[in-house]
Enzyme design. Sequence first.
Site, PDB file in Angstrom:
ATOM      1  N   HIS A   1      35.163-117.827 -99.357  1.00 40.41           N
ATOM      2  CA  HIS A   1      35.226-117.960 -97.926  1.00 40.41           C
ATOM      3  C   HIS A   1      36.023-116.728 -97.068  1.00 40.41           C
ATOM      4  O   HIS A   1      36.892-116.493 -97.905  1.00 40.41           O
ATOM      5  CB  HIS A   1      36.060-119.342 -97.616  1.00 40.41           C
ATOM      6  CG  HIS A   1      36.285-119.507 -96.291  1.00 40.41           C
ATOM      7  ND1 HIS A   1      34.979-120.037 -95.576  1.00 40.41           N
ATOM      8  CD2 HIS A   1      37.109-119.935 -95.568  1.00 40.41           C
ATOM      9  CE1 HIS A   1      35.547-120.100 -94.068  1.00 40.41           C
ATOM     10  NE2 HIS A   1      36.837-120.229 -94.176  1.00 40.41           N
TER      11      HIS A   1
ATOM     12  N   CYS B   1      29.976-117.051 -93.049  1.00 40.63           N
ATOM     13  CA  CYS B   1      31.529-116.826 -92.815  1.00 40.63           C
ATOM     14  C   CYS B   1      31.636-115.289 -92.853  1.00 40.63           C
ATOM     15  O   CYS B   1      32.627-114.910 -92.258  1.00 40.63           O
ATOM     16  CB  CYS B   1      32.358-117.845 -93.424  1.00 40.63           C
ATOM     17  SG  CYS B   1      32.306-117.786 -95.396  1.00 40.63           S
TER      18      CYS B   1
END
Length: 122
Positions: free
Chosen positions: A14, A104
């Site tokens: 992430h 992301c």
Amino acid sequence: PGDLIEIKRRGYQHWALYVGYGYVIHLTPVDENAPLLAVSSVTLLTRKAKVRKQLLKEVAGNDDWDVNNKYDCYRSPFPMEEIIRRAERWIDRVVPYRLFLNNCEHFVTKLRYGQAVSRQVS
């Protein structure tokens, strides 16, 4: 401030952008009850995400994380003040999220370099 933060989740990374004072800006699911934005979920091929500003320690939880400006050798980052200005205007906006085209990592690299890049889906 302005650095890319790579959070090592199980099976994927992430990405967030560090903005100072312990805070990052990153993408989260629009529905707070939705599963995390994980590579393993087929439902992430098309969905929406919300841009949030949160403490890095809350976003990372127990997962390891590092500063990873890995594209600096290929691209010139904007000045730090410009990166932060660009990032903060996205807070609380809902944006399209597509795992292979707009994830992301794409989001934070666009803020830092002006071009969206993600090698984790290449």
